[in-house]
Design a protein around this motif. Structure first.
Motif, PDB file in Angstrom:
ATOM      1  N   ASN A 177       0.826  -1.207   0.000  1.00 55.96           N
ATOM      2  CA  ASN A 177       0.000   0.000   0.000  1.00 55.96           C
ATOM      3  C   ASN A 177       0.863   1.260   0.000  1.00 55.96           C
ATOM      4  O   ASN A 177       0.562   2.240  -0.695  1.00 55.96           O
ATOM      5  CB  ASN A 177      -0.934   0.006   1.218  1.00 55.96           C
ATOM      6  CG  ASN A 177      -2.043  -1.012   1.106  1.00 55.96           C
ATOM      7  OD1 ASN A 177      -2.428  -1.414   0.013  1.00 55.96           O
ATOM      8  ND2 ASN A 177      -2.577  -1.436   2.247  1.00 55.96           N
ATOM      9  N   PHE A 178       1.935   1.225   0.792  1.00 62.14           N
ATOM     10  CA  PHE A 178       2.828   2.387   0.844  1.00 62.14           C
ATOM     11  C   PHE A 178       3.500   2.608  -0.508  1.00 62.14           C
ATOM     12  O   PHE A 178       3.606   3.754  -0.980  1.00 62.14           O
ATOM     13  CB  PHE A 178       3.873   2.200   1.942  1.00 62.14           C
ATOM     14  CG  PHE A 178       4.751   3.399   2.154  1.00 62.14           C
ATOM     15  CD1 PHE A 178       4.307   4.482   2.892  1.00 62.14           C
ATOM     16  CD2 PHE A 178       6.028   3.449   1.601  1.00 62.14           C
ATOM     17  CE1 PHE A 178       5.117   5.597   3.076  1.00 62.14           C
ATOM     18  CE2 PHE A 178       6.842   4.557   1.789  1.00 62.14           C
ATOM     19  CZ  PHE A 178       6.381   5.635   2.525  1.00 62.14           C
ATOM     20  N   ALA A 179       3.956   1.544  -1.147  1.00 61.97           N
ATOM     21  CA  ALA A 179       4.595   1.668  -2.460  1.00 61.97           C
ATOM     22  C   ALA A 179       3.615   2.234  -3.483  1.00 61.97           C
ATOM     23  O   ALA A 179       3.976   3.080  -4.308  1.00 61.97           O
ATOM     24  CB  ALA A 179       5.113   0.301  -2.917  1.00 61.97           C
ATOM     25  N   ALA A 180       2.353   1.788  -3.415  1.00 63.18           N
ATOM     26  CA  ALA A 180       1.337   2.306  -4.331  1.00 63.18           C
ATOM     27  C   ALA A 180       1.056   3.776  -4.058  1.00 63.18           C
ATOM     28  O   ALA A 180       0.810   4.559  -4.988  1.00 63.18           O
ATOM     29  CB  ALA A 180       0.051   1.488  -4.204  1.00 63.18           C
ATOM     30  N   ALA A 181       1.108   4.157  -2.790  1.00 61.65           N
ATOM     31  CA  ALA A 181       0.878   5.556  -2.430  1.00 61.65           C
ATOM     32  C   ALA A 181       1.998   6.440  -2.973  1.00 61.65           C
ATOM     33  O   ALA A 181       1.747   7.565  -3.435  1.00 61.65           O
ATOM     34  CB  ALA A 181       0.781   5.693  -0.913  1.00 61.65           C
ATOM     35  N   VAL A 182       3.232   5.959  -2.925  1.00 62.08           N
ATOM     36  CA  VAL A 182       4.353   6.729  -3.475  1.00 62.08           C
ATOM     37  C   VAL A 182       4.167   6.920  -4.978  1.00 62.08           C
ATOM     38  O   VAL A 182       4.387   8.021  -5.511  1.00 62.08           O
ATOM     39  CB  VAL A 182       5.696   6.039  -3.168  1.00 62.08           C
ATOM     40  CG1 VAL A 182       6.838   6.753  -3.894  1.00 62.08           C
ATOM     41  CG2 VAL A 182       5.960   6.027  -1.663  1.00 62.08           C
ATOM     42  N   GLU A 183       3.752   5.876  -5.681  1.00 59.41           N
ATOM     43  CA  GLU A 183       3.527   5.994  -7.125  1.00 59.41           C
ATOM     44  C   GLU A 183       2.403   6.986  -7.423  1.00 59.41           C
ATOM     45  O   GLU A 183       2.494   7.773  -8.369  1.00 59.41           O
ATOM     46  CB  GLU A 183       3.197   4.620  -7.715  1.00 59.41           C
ATOM     47  CG  GLU A 183       4.367   3.661  -7.729  1.00 59.41           C
ATOM     48  CD  GLU A 183       5.580   4.235  -8.437  1.00 59.41           C
ATOM     49  OE1 GLU A 183       5.436   4.684  -9.598  1.00 59.41           O
ATOM     50  OE2 GLU A 183       6.666   4.254  -7.829  1.00 59.41           O
ATOM     51  N   LEU A 184       1.349   6.964  -6.618  1.00 65.13           N
ATOM     52  CA  LEU A 184       0.261   7.920  -6.804  1.00 65.13           C
ATOM     53  C   LEU A 184       0.753   9.336  -6.512  1.00 65.13           C
ATOM     54  O   LEU A 184       0.377  10.293  -7.201  1.00 65.13           O
ATOM     55  CB  LEU A 184      -0.915   7.559  -5.898  1.00 65.13           C
ATOM     56  CG  LEU A 184      -2.158   8.454  -5.982  1.00 65.13           C
ATOM     57  CD1 LEU A 184      -2.696   8.537  -7.404  1.00 65.13           C
ATOM     58  CD2 LEU A 184      -3.245   7.936  -5.041  1.00 65.13           C
TER      59      LEU A 184
END
Length: 316
Positions: free
Chosen positions: A124-131
């Motif tokens: 989830n954190f990695a996806a948040a960084v990409e967003l």
């Protein structure tokens, strides 16, 4: 790229000890693990409070909104770690309070503590960084499941299903219904006085049930919110009529979430409309409750605020 990370506690910042999950001093594990596999981002961190999210209050939400607004001024994006239980409420609150911020603000959580192999917090954190890198404006929440990270607008999140922490959103009823609406009366009020809420003004939230009980209206109830059945209906019998009459006598407006977005209504909708009960456009019951609570606590003109689409919460 500079990203401000705000830690608030929750399962994503917790450990299992003695058979119970509790908050602990391990939130920075997310950043440490991310840095081992990625690069190119500068993280600024802060921790305005550290709680399990079921203990969240209006005071916590106001503090978090003020912190996110401050941090967004010096960063290109903001990521907020949060517990799953009340994440949808916090996402709706921030979506309404910060709808004028033209940067990504992303909430992340985890189904299990990070040390648990079933946890999805790191994904989830990695996806948040990409967003965050995308630069898309608005308040979002991300949830990784079945090999895919799904992005949700904060003001569109629906209540969790029982025994599930999966995030689900209100569907779009109109392709033109966006999530970013700029400055509203709510954002102006928060910028002027983020902690100026009146805790004596409350919203009574009722979920429709067969043969349900209608409570007395105490002096601190400023508005009532019904969550209807899935068809937008509720039992418009004499008990509801008596409750609506008492509310009208106390100048307490009654709203219904769940009745919007349909081509045709049932007869019961016509009946409760006749009682002065106001059905809202297609909206998550959570966003409707949070918006109504803000309007009440800040002594806004409640019907006028509820009639406006402030941050894309109305999906029609």
């Amino acid at each position: 790229m500079k990203i401000s990370v705000i830690f608030t506690g929750g399962t994503i910042g917790s450990r299992l000890s003695g058979g119970y999950i509790g908050v602990s001093g391990c939130p920075y594990t997310l950043i440490e693990n991310w840095r081992r596999e990625h690069g190119g981002c500068e993280f600024d961190t802060c921790e305005p409070y550290n709680i399990l999210s079921e203990n969240s209050s209006f005071e916590h939400l106001c503090k978090l909104a003020a912190c996110a607004r401050e941090k967004s001024a010096a960063a290109e994006a903001v990521i907020i770690t949060h517990g799953t239980d009340t994440l949808c409420y916090t996402a709706a609150f921030l979506g309404l309070a910060l709808s004028d911020i033209k940067k990504p603000i992303v909430l992340v959580s985890s189904g299990c503590p990070l040390e648990d192999e079933r946890a999805n917090g790191q994904q989830n954190f990695a996806a948040a960084v990409e967003l965050a890198k995308s630069g898309e404006a608005g308040v979002f929440a991300v949830w990784y499941a079945d090999g895919e990270a799904r992005v949700h607008r904060g003001v569109r999140l629906l209540p969790h299903a029982p025994y599930s922490d999966m995030l689900v959103s209100l569907p779009n009823f109109s392709e033109t219904a966006g999530g970013f609406c700029g400055e509203s009366e709510i954002t102006r009020r928060f910028k002027d006085d983020p902690h100026g809420f009146d805790q004596t003004r409350r919203v009574l939230m009722l979920t429709c049930r067969p043969d349900m009980y209608y409570p007395q209206l105490t002096a601190d109830v400023s508005a009532v919110m019904f969550e209807s059945y899935h068809s937008g209906t509720m039992c418009a019998d004499e008990r509801l009529a008596e409750f609506a009459e008492r509310a009208a006598a106390e100048d307490v407006p009654i709203f219904v979430a769940g009745a919007g977005g349909r081509e045709a209504d049932y007869e019961s909708v016509k009946q409760y409309r006749a009682l002065g009960i106001i059905p809202l456009p297609a909206v998550s019951p959570i966003a409707a409750y949070v918006k109504l609570s803000i309007a009440a606590a800040y002594r806004m003109e409640i019907p006028a605020v509820m009639a406006k689409n402030c941050a894309g919460e109305y999906a029609e």
